[in-house]
Design a protein around this motif. Structure first.
Motif, PDB file in Angstrom:
ATOM      1  N   SER A   1       0.830  -1.201   0.000  1.00 48.49           N
ATOM      2  CA  SER A   1       0.000   0.000   0.000  1.00 48.49           C
ATOM      3  C   SER A   1       0.870   1.259   0.000  1.00 48.49           C
ATOM      4  CB  SER A   1      -0.933  -0.007   1.212  1.00 48.49           C
ATOM      5  OG  SER A   1      -1.744   1.145   1.222  1.00 48.49           O
ATOM      6  N   ALA A   2       1.929   1.270   0.805  1.00 51.40           N
ATOM      7  CA  ALA A   2       2.823   2.429   0.853  1.00 51.40           C
ATOM      8  C   ALA A   2       3.527   2.629  -0.484  1.00 51.40           C
ATOM      9  CB  ALA A   2       3.850   2.259   1.969  1.00 51.40           C
TER      10      ALA A   2
ATOM     11  N   THR B   1       0.982   4.157  -2.936  1.00 49.91           N
ATOM     12  CA  THR B   1       0.775   5.569  -2.597  1.00 49.91           C
ATOM     13  C   THR B   1       1.952   6.416  -3.040  1.00 49.91           C
ATOM     14  OG1 THR B   1      -0.570   4.933  -0.680  1.00 49.91           O
ATOM     15  CG2 THR B   1       0.310   7.168  -0.708  1.00 49.91           C
ATOM     16  N   LYS B   2       3.158   5.892  -2.873  1.00 45.09           N
ATOM     17  CA  LYS B   2       4.362   6.632  -3.253  1.00 45.09           C
ATOM     18  C   LYS B   2       4.435   6.820  -4.763  1.00 45.09           C
ATOM     19  CE  LYS B   2       8.514   8.420  -2.827  1.00 45.09           C
ATOM     20  NZ  LYS B   2       8.739   9.739  -2.196  1.00 45.09           N
TER      21      LYS B   2
ATOM     22  N   GLN C   1       2.015   6.853  -6.908  1.00 44.64           N
ATOM     23  CA  GLN C   1       0.988   7.799  -7.336  1.00 44.64           C
ATOM     24  C   GLN C   1       1.444   9.239  -7.119  1.00 44.64           C
ATOM     25  OE1 GLN C   1      -2.491   6.003  -5.166  1.00 44.64           O
ATOM     26  NE2 GLN C   1      -3.503   6.336  -7.119  1.00 44.64           N
ATOM     27  N   ALA C   2       2.220   9.461  -6.079  1.00 41.14           N
ATOM     28  CA  ALA C   2       2.679  10.815  -5.778  1.00 41.14           C
ATOM     29  C   ALA C   2       3.734  11.304  -6.764  1.00 41.14           C
ATOM     30  CB  ALA C   2       3.232  10.874  -4.351  1.00 41.14           C
TER      31      ALA C   2
ATOM     32  N   TRP D   1      -4.122  -3.332   1.071  1.00 34.91           N
ATOM     33  CA  TRP D   1      -3.600  -2.701  -0.146  1.00 34.91           C
ATOM     34  C   TRP D   1      -4.681  -2.520  -1.216  1.00 34.91           C
ATOM     35  CZ3 TRP D   1      -4.559  -6.045  -4.085  1.00 34.91           C
ATOM     36  CH2 TRP D   1      -4.660  -7.411  -3.768  1.00 34.91           C
TER      37      TRP D   1
ATOM     38  N   ALA E   1      -5.826   1.192  -2.083  1.00 33.42           N
ATOM     39  CA  ALA E   1      -4.817   1.954  -2.832  1.00 33.42           C
ATOM     40  C   ALA E   1      -4.729   1.477  -4.274  1.00 33.42           C
ATOM     41  CB  ALA E   1      -3.460   1.833  -2.139  1.00 33.42           C
TER      42      ALA E   1
ATOM     43  N   LYS F   1      -7.754   2.754  -6.375  1.00 34.58           N
ATOM     44  CA  LYS F   1      -7.555   4.159  -6.730  1.00 34.58           C
ATOM     45  C   LYS F   1      -6.547   4.305  -7.860  1.00 34.58           C
ATOM     46  CE  LYS F   1      -6.266   8.617  -4.705  1.00 34.58           C
ATOM     47  NZ  LYS F   1      -5.809   9.310  -3.468  1.00 34.58           N
TER      48      LYS F   1
END
Length: 333
Positions: free
Chosen positions: A189-190, A193-194, A196-197, A217, A220, A223
């Motif tokens: 999941s992290a 998210t990373k 996507q950023a 997860w 995330a 999305k």
């Protein structure tokens, strides 16, 4: 149901059982002529930067025909088809899809659970073999390749770029990063998210992992798949679904260090283990489908090229329907 964590805990046992059956490299390298015959087309029109051969969501000058339509004020007169205009007695425009390149991101799992295998190679070796093959195919279309390496946390971000040299550098950095110690459960999941950023455009995202990761997860990934095309490459080993009968053993989770004393001579225990492994595999397939991701299975007992060929053939059969759906809803892509 037997706990899923036992699947991860048995890794040190299986590695100890067959220490000589785990060569670090695949038995045979893929043939260059086979790679030249393969092609990887995107299922969604994600391309945005100029210079590639992928379909773009934009219309303009290009070689892939889209449609003939009546001229409207403000259209570029250079695209008027004068032969058709003469027959229809009104100005008509010929539109085509612009040839552009897409961004491709590899999310590569370098956790301790991938540094294990009992067949031809380690799972991580198979992962790097797949990234090499996929990178060569996608590079050929002029796409830009980037990567995010992760384990218990995001480790390294490699910005997208083009060329064979960049692909080689990406693989070298992945080899170097895997030697670092990063203790703890894998956090997919992290990593999602990373990435996507840091992504600036719509992209093809390829997650290469054994999916022995922390729970939670799915949100995330859902999305991520709304905006990007996502492929989940699951790494596996044939012994992960089968607990051998070798008596009393102590199993250790390679990522957390947690230990468990197990009597593998218990037939009921081995049966529950097989059932739990099957249920885990089916649940993963269901979750990925709900999240909008495609699944590609890669095992340590089969070279990555064979698995990739089957996957690309399946995508090729579905591409006309996917292209039609994307064209109907191209304003939302």
């Amino acid at each position: 149901m037997w706990p899923d964590s036992l699947i991860k805990l048995c890794k040190s046992l299986l590695a100890r059982e067959e220490p000589d059956a785990r060569p670090s490299q695949s038995r045979s390298a893929p043939s260059a002529h086979v790679l030249r015959r393969l092609d990887w087309h995107l299922m969604r029109p994600l391309a945005s930067s100029l210079g590639g051969s992928e379909r773009s969501p934009f219309l303009g000058p290009g070689v892939e025909f889209s449609e003939i339509r009546a001229y409207q004020p403000g259209d570029d007169i250079r695209f008027i088809d004068w032969n058709i205009s003469a027959r229809s007695e009104q100005p008509m425009l010929r539109e085509a899809y612009v040839e552009r390149a897409a961004d491709v991101w590899f999310l590569l799992d370098l956790s301790a659970s991938t540094r294990w295998g009992t067949a031809d190679c380690l799972k991580l070796d198979r992962a790097l073999e797949f990234v090499t093959l996929a990178g060569q195919l996608l590079n050929r279309a002029g796409n830009r390749l980037g990567a995010l390496l992760f384990a218990a946390r995001p480790l390294v971000v490699i910005p997208p770029s083009v060329g064979q040299l960049h692909l080689q550098q990406l693989l070298v950095r992945a080899r170097q990063a895997q030697s670092g110690e990063d203790v703890g459960p894998t956090d997919l999941s992290a990593a999602i998210t990373k990435v996507q950023a840091v992504m600036r455009r719509r992209a093809l995202v390829i997650i290469v992992s054994d999916f022995l990761v922390m729970a939670g997860w799915q949100g995330a990934l859902s999305k991520l798949a709304r905006r990007h095309e996502v492929i989940a490459v699951r790494l596996s080993d044939p012994r992960e679904g089968l607990l051998p009968d070798i008596g009393l053993v102590t199993l250790e989770d390679p990522e957390t260090g947690r230990q468990l004393f197990v009597d593998t001579a218990d037939a009921r225990l081995r049966g529950r283990f097989v059932q739990a492994a099957q249920q885990q595999s089916e649940q993963l397939r269901t979750d990925l489908l709900k999240c909008g991701a495609e699944l590609l299975q890669i095992s340590t007992d089969e070279d990555a090229l064979s698995s990739l060929i089957r996957f690309l053939r399946t995508r090729h059969a579905r591409r006309p329907q996917a292209a039609l759906a994307a064209t109907r809803g191209k304003g939302d892509v």
